[in-house]
Design an enzyme around this catalytic site. Structure first.
Site, PDB file in Angstrom:
ATOM      1  N   HIS A 145       0.830  -1.203   0.000  1.00 53.13           N
ATOM      2  CA  HIS A 145       0.000   0.000   0.000  1.00 53.13           C
ATOM      3  C   HIS A 145       0.863   1.252   0.000  1.00 53.13           C
ATOM      4  O   HIS A 145       2.054   1.210   0.310  1.00 53.13           O
ATOM      5  CB  HIS A 145      -0.920   0.003   1.225  1.00 53.13           C
ATOM      6  CG  HIS A 145      -0.198  -0.096   2.523  1.00 53.13           C
ATOM      7  ND1 HIS A 145       0.059  -1.292   3.139  1.00 53.13           N
ATOM      8  CD2 HIS A 145       0.352   0.849   3.325  1.00 53.13           C
ATOM      9  CE1 HIS A 145       0.713  -1.081   4.259  1.00 53.13           C
ATOM     10  NE2 HIS A 145       0.918   0.215   4.402  1.00 53.13           N
ATOM     11  N   THR A 146       0.218   2.347  -0.329  1.00 53.38           N
ATOM     12  CA  THR A 146       0.864   3.652  -0.220  1.00 53.38           C
ATOM     13  C   THR A 146      -0.204   4.718  -0.076  1.00 53.38           C
ATOM     14  O   THR A 146      -1.371   4.508  -0.427  1.00 53.38           O
ATOM     15  CB  THR A 146       1.740   3.956  -1.445  1.00 53.38           C
ATOM     16  OG1 THR A 146       2.531   5.119  -1.186  1.00 53.38           O
ATOM     17  CG2 THR A 146       0.898   4.217  -2.696  1.00 53.38           C
TER      18      THR A 146
END
Lengths: 156, 97
Positions: A69-70
């Site tokens: 994720h980011t």
């Protein structure tokens, strides 16, 4: 928040080709771009951000699952892609086992609550052995979308 | 037996990004070093602190109070060590999450 609220239906990859963590992440970000959820010009930057996050510690959480994720300014809402890797991907997971289910999340930097609720939602379902088993058995995008809908409705 | 002693206290999430993936990893790694039981409660949700997946289900944003419950040997010391993680904001830079 439900899975179908943030998983992009057009960004479900039921048959990820054998490869590395990076090729898996690239394929999933590409699926979000093809689905129109992110712009083509942001694709490489998002891949780089997710890989940089992985350097801080693998998001392979065990049970054959990873949640790369980011937080990225290219999206104004939480979005996610799902991929199944029948051959497994080496994600340097905590338990050392390959990953077969990948949830990839991108969330806007200014909405940490949405990010947390997305992680909560995914984690809650991944604790359900039936959900993980049925997800791994899914063959098509439609199968997976139907499973997500059933999970959202507590029908598993 | 002293092993049955339960220690309870409230801890507050002070870091801006809340209990996202990395703070939960830090908590789980710390809790796994103890032989006793460590649980965080938020309302009716109970999370085994040794499980990353369970900690993520707390969805605890900045400002959230969590009840910490430690059962086993030296529970006050265990609670102190876990509380330190919260009070220093998990020593996390704001980005990346």
């Amino acid at each position: 928040m439900k899975l179908c609220d943030f998983v992009v239906q057009g960004a479900i990859v039921p048959d990820l080709p054998a490869g590395t963590k990076e090729t898996a992440i690239r394929a999933m970000v590409r699926s979000l771009q093809k689905a129109g959820s992110i712009k083509a010009e942001d694709e490489e930057n998002i891949v780089a951000a997710i890989l940089k996050r992985e350097e801080l510690g693998s998001t392979g959480i065990g049970r054959g699952v990873a949640v790369p994720h980011t937080k990225h300014g290219s999206t104004d809402k939480l979005i996610a892609a799902i991929a199944l890797a029948k051959d497994g991907v080496d994600f340097a997971s905590l338990d050392g086992e390959p990953v077969y289910i990948i949830f990839l999340l991108i969330s806007p930097p200014d909405r940490p609550g949405d990010h947390l609720r997305g992680l909560e939602n995914i984690s809650r379902h991944l604790r359900n052995d039936h959900f993980c088993k049925f997800l791994r058995q899914s063959k098509t995008s439609d199968d997976i979308w139907e499973l997500l809908t059933e999970a959202d409705n507590n029908e598993l | 037996m002293s092993d049955a002693v339960i220690h309870r206290r409230t801890v507050t999430v002070i870091n801006e990004q809340g209990l996202h993936f990395r703070p939960c990893q830090l908590i789980a790694q710390a809790a796994q070093q103890f032989s006793g039981t460590v649980v965080f409660c938020r309302g009716s949700t109970r999370a085994d602190a040794k499980s990353l997946l369970e900690l993520l289900t707390l969805a605890a944003e900045q400002g959230t109070d969590l009840e910490l419950e430690v059962t086993g040997p030296d529970p006050t010391n265990v609670a102190d060590k876990l509380s330190e993680l919260f009070s220093c904001g998990f020593q996390m830079p704001p980005q990346p999450a």
